[in-house]
Design a protein around this motif. Structure first.
Motif, PDB file in Angstrom:
ATOM      1  N   GLU A   3      21.527 -52.326 -15.322  1.00 58.47           N
ATOM      2  CA  GLU A   3      21.222 -53.086 -14.969  1.00 58.47           C
ATOM      3  C   GLU A   3      20.503 -54.355 -14.485  1.00 58.47           C
ATOM      4  N   TRP A   4      19.468 -53.423 -14.918  1.00 62.20           N
ATOM      5  CA  TRP A   4      17.629 -53.722 -15.087  1.00 62.20           C
ATOM      6  C   TRP A   4      17.148 -54.299 -15.849  1.00 62.20           C
ATOM      7  N   ALA A   5      17.829 -53.087 -17.587  1.00 59.94           N
ATOM      8  CA  ALA A   5      17.392 -53.892 -18.266  1.00 59.94           C
ATOM      9  C   ALA A   5      16.735 -54.828 -18.781  1.00 59.94           C
ATOM     10  N   PRO A   6      17.805 -56.482 -18.760  1.00 58.93           N
ATOM     11  CA  PRO A   6      16.761 -57.176 -18.899  1.00 58.93           C
ATOM     12  C   PRO A   6      15.557 -58.169 -18.345  1.00 58.93           C
ATOM     13  N   TRP A   7      15.519 -57.267 -17.053  1.00 60.37           N
ATOM     14  CA  TRP A   7      13.743 -57.374 -16.854  1.00 60.37           C
ATOM     15  C   TRP A   7      12.936 -56.024 -16.732  1.00 60.37           C
ATOM     16  N   LEU A   8      12.741 -55.027 -17.640  1.00 60.19           N
ATOM     17  CA  LEU A   8      12.212 -54.275 -17.388  1.00 60.19           C
ATOM     18  C   LEU A   8      12.489 -53.757 -18.638  1.00 60.19           C
ATOM     19  N   PRO A   9      10.689 -53.264 -19.613  1.00 58.65           N
ATOM     20  CA  PRO A   9      10.848 -52.400 -20.553  1.00 58.65           C
ATOM     21  C   PRO A   9      11.181 -50.717 -20.923  1.00 58.65           C
ATOM     22  N   GLU A  10      11.430 -50.366 -22.261  1.00 56.09           N
ATOM     23  CA  GLU A  10      12.277 -49.357 -21.989  1.00 56.09           C
ATOM     24  C   GLU A  10      11.193 -48.272 -21.340  1.00 56.09           C
ATOM     25  N   GLN A  11      10.343 -48.094 -22.070  1.00 57.66           N
ATOM     26  CA  GLN A  11       8.339 -46.766 -20.144  1.00 57.66           C
ATOM     27  C   GLN A  11       9.163 -47.390 -19.533  1.00 57.66           C
ATOM     28  N   ALA A  12       9.234 -48.444 -18.687  1.00 55.68           N
ATOM     29  CA  ALA A  12       9.762 -48.310 -17.604  1.00 55.68           C
ATOM     30  C   ALA A  12      10.980 -47.331 -17.171  1.00 55.68           C
ATOM     31  N   LEU A  13      11.929 -48.323 -17.921  1.00 62.63           N
ATOM     32  CA  LEU A  13      13.321 -47.631 -17.833  1.00 62.63           C
ATOM     33  C   LEU A  13      13.539 -45.987 -17.589  1.00 62.63           C
ATOM     34  N   GLN A  14      12.729 -45.533 -18.257  1.00 55.85           N
ATOM     35  CA  GLN A  14      12.572 -44.391 -18.687  1.00 55.85           C
ATOM     36  C   GLN A  14      12.838 -43.137 -17.186  1.00 55.85           C
ATOM     37  N   THR A  15      11.284 -43.636 -17.129  1.00 55.63           N
ATOM     38  CA  THR A  15      10.602 -42.822 -15.249  1.00 55.63           C
ATOM     39  C   THR A  15      11.751 -43.169 -14.660  1.00 55.63           C
ATOM     40  N   LEU A  16      12.908 -45.170 -14.529  1.00 53.45           N
ATOM     41  CA  LEU A  16      13.445 -44.587 -13.898  1.00 53.45           C
ATOM     42  C   LEU A  16      14.312 -44.172 -13.413  1.00 53.45           C
ATOM     43  N   ARG A  17      15.025 -43.868 -14.722  1.00 57.16           N
ATOM     44  CA  ARG A  17      15.754 -42.809 -14.927  1.00 57.16           C
ATOM     45  C   ARG A  17      15.523 -41.404 -14.486  1.00 57.16           C
ATOM     46  N   TYR A  18      14.744 -41.387 -14.542  1.00 56.23           N
ATOM     47  CA  TYR A  18      14.063 -39.938 -14.868  1.00 56.23           C
ATOM     48  C   TYR A  18      14.056 -39.523 -12.683  1.00 56.23           C
ATOM     49  N   ALA A  19      13.653 -40.675 -11.848  1.00 54.55           N
ATOM     50  CA  ALA A  19      13.467 -40.715 -10.449  1.00 54.55           C
ATOM     51  C   ALA A  19      13.691 -41.543  -9.671  1.00 54.55           C
TER      52      ALA A  19
END
Length: 602
Positions: free
Chosen positions: A319-335
């Protein structure tokens, strides 16, 4: 061992299995504070509990129950029996309505029992946690420390206001939306359940109050139309340089939530934010404690399978992919945490504050820097310091309400990087307040302030509201400090009834409640300014009562004098939990005030 008689002695277990989300986790910390149970906690601070009552518990009963429980949970068959006994005891002890007891027991059962099975919680520790230190010794959350780099701390220069005409950034801040999918106009506003104004809310005979069209002054959350009204008003009040959004999307019906419902709330509200604010505005979200179900259930990353939080983190990343780059999404998915550059020279760090939360029962298994989040934060801050970046930290739960060791380490980090961290933004309490950070050597020089913004929701007895921060803008040498902030509200008294219409206002107006510099007569919102305001709150009761009114978004249900005032002033001064305890003890509350300040289910 027979279990037929167990329901008669399970008062404490109910607290653990049913109200664990609101039970206080008293812990040791690097600077230990003495505490002992005494007075009932302050009603002002206790306002956000969901309505369970577990104070019937005695120390002998507690230890007996946990001795039986430790043996019982060695078997999954006995775990099932324990869960049934918990539900029965909840009803017998009138901890909640029978329907709520049964549903919340079923919802919490598997996760809580699994966490108990994996923890090292012995009866004296459990009872010290739940009954108080007179009932045992609790060291499950023993002291621990993050490692700071050997790089010396740079000299500190006091902040100064920007030059006249310097660029400013306007930042929209949203927190604690709490959309209730079952909100119903005309339903009971006073009910026995922890959340009212719903389709199934039963109105007691003594009450005739009904839920209003736009919201209600009661223990009620918001209909979707009010959330949309706010977003429409906020969009019209722009433009915004960016948006901070610190979580708690679902309602407070914590006894009956499913993963499907939680994800539905996440999807609907995230897309509404995108729709109203538009594609050109970037939103930086943080995770609240209500996003998961059971509430406050955020296992560290070493928990895998169906009990992990991947179902939530993956959906957030989508849902937040339009706002956040992939590197941020990686740590978001992790924890559930991330960092990214907002503008050249400014970085945001979004923390998952559930890893510091006393209510997160998974931390019984391992509470030492869950997911290595604070050590990761140190790395980010040191890199930013080396590169000359300023950093804003956003999160849901204020650090002063965290587990003691986590709070102590965070405070230590803020002290070390005081020249780099130029903004801390939180929510969770639903109130408009702040918490101070002082230098660790003298505890007198202000080094930082955590802004705690008011909620969007009305829960409890509040106007809906949102916050706007004015920040030193995007130019070389900018301090990126907060210079001012504004709070906007929807006055429910006016919005729900227009005399000439005989009903609600179809187009209610969100109005400015106050601007901080004007309301408090200060020139900026630097840490030294808040320290000065804190001193005035102590010495000038008129200023304090003004703050009390604004703290409640313009709708005060109770006055604040004497003990209430001392409680609040301690809270505002205590950006570290052990400091809250210390202030508490100095003022004769024997630790109860500190526990009250953390016993919330926002």
């Amino acid at each position: 061992m027979r279990y037929a008689a167990m329901p008669d002695c399970l008062g404490m277990l109910i607290c653990f299995a049913l109200v664990l989300s609101s039970a206080p986790f008293v812990s040791l910390n690097p600077v230990q504070a003495q505490a002992k149970p005494s007075l009932m906690f302050m009603q002002q601070i206790d306002r956000l509990q969901v309505g369970f009552n577990w104070r019937n518990l005695t120390c002998p009963v507690c230890k007996a129950v946990f001795t039986v429980l430790d043996i019982a949970l060695l078997s999954d068959v006995n775990a099932e029996r324990v869960a049934k006994a918990v539900g029965a005891a909840c009803v017998r002890l009138h901890l909640a309505d029978e329907r709520v007891c049964r549903q919340i027991t079923e919802l919490f059962r598997d996760d809580v029992i699994r966490a108990l099975q994996q923890s090292l919680l012995w009866p004296p520790e459990a009872c010290a946690l739940l009954v108080g230190p007179d009932c045992g010794h609790f060291d499950l959350y023993a002291p621990w420390n993050v490692t700071l780099p050997k790089t010396p701390k740079p000299p500190v220069s006091p902040p100064s206001p920007p030059k006249p005409g310097a660029p400013l950034s306007r930042v929209l801040f949203l927190t604690d939306i709490h959309w209730d999918q079952d909100y119903a106009e005309g339903s009971g506003a006073d009910c026995k359940d922890p959340l009212c104004c719903r389709n199934d809310s039963v109105t007691p005979r003594w009450s005739r109050r009904e839920a209003g069209f736009w919201g209600t002054y009661s223990k009620c959350d918001l209909p979707l139309r009010t959330v949309e009204s706010l977003l429409g008003a906020a969009a019209g009040a722009g433009p915004w340089d960016w948006v901070y959004w610190t979580g708690d999307i679902p309602a407070h019906n914590v006894w009956s939530q499913t993963r499907k419902q939680q994800l539905s709330a996440l999807t609907v509200v995230s897309r509404l934010v995108q729709k109203h604010l538009g594609p050109s505005v970037t939103v930086y979200p943080a995770i609240g404690n209500h996003e998961s179900t059971p509430v406050n259930s955020f296992p560290p990353p070493f928990v895998h399978g169906n009990r992990s939080t991947r179902w939530l983190y993956d959906s957030m990343a989508e849902e937040w992919a339009p706002w956040l780059p992939e590197q941020a999404l990686q740590t978001l998915r992790y924890a559930g945490f991330y960092t990214l550059e907002v503008q050249p020279g400014l970085r945001v760090v979004s923390l998952n504050m559930n890893f510091c939360a006393r209510e997160n029962y998974w931390l019984m298994v391992k509470s030492t820097d869950p997911a290595n989040q604070l050590q990761w934060l140190v790395h980010i801050l040191q890199t930013s310091e080396d590169q000359g970046e300023k950093v804003h930290i956003i999160g849901h739960i204020p650090p002063g309400l965290c587990l003691s060791s986590w709070s102590w380490n965070y405070y230590h980090i803020v002290n070390r990087y005081e020249s780099t961290i130029t903004g801390q933004f939180f929510g969770h309490t639903h109130m408009d307040e702040f918490q101070m950070f002082y230098d660790e050597e003298t505890m007198t020089r202000p080094v930082g302030v955590a802004f705690i913004a008011p909620s969007v929701t009305t829960y409890i007895n509040l106007n809906p509201g949102y916050r706007v921060y004015v920040v030193d803008g995007n130019y070389k040498g900018s301090s990126r400090l907060v210079l001012d902030h504004e709070t906007y509200i929807l006055n429910l008294t006016e919005a729900n009834h227009i005399a000439h219409l005989g009903g609600p206002d179809p187009h209610p107006k969100w109005t400015l409640l106050y601007r901080a510099t004007q309301a408090y007569g200060i020139s900026s919102l630097f840490p030294s300014d808040w320290d000065g305001l804190l001193r005035r709150l102590l010495s000038d009761d008129w200023v304090f009562q003004r703050f009390w009114f604004l703290r409640h978004k313009g709708h005060v249900s109770q006055p604040c004098k004497e003990t209430c005032k001392t409680t609040l002033l301690c809270f505002l001064r205590s950006g570290r939990y052990d400091e809250l305890q210390h202030c508490d003890l100095l003022n004769g509350f024997h630790g109860d005030m500190a526990r009250a300040a953390t016993r919330t289910l926002c």
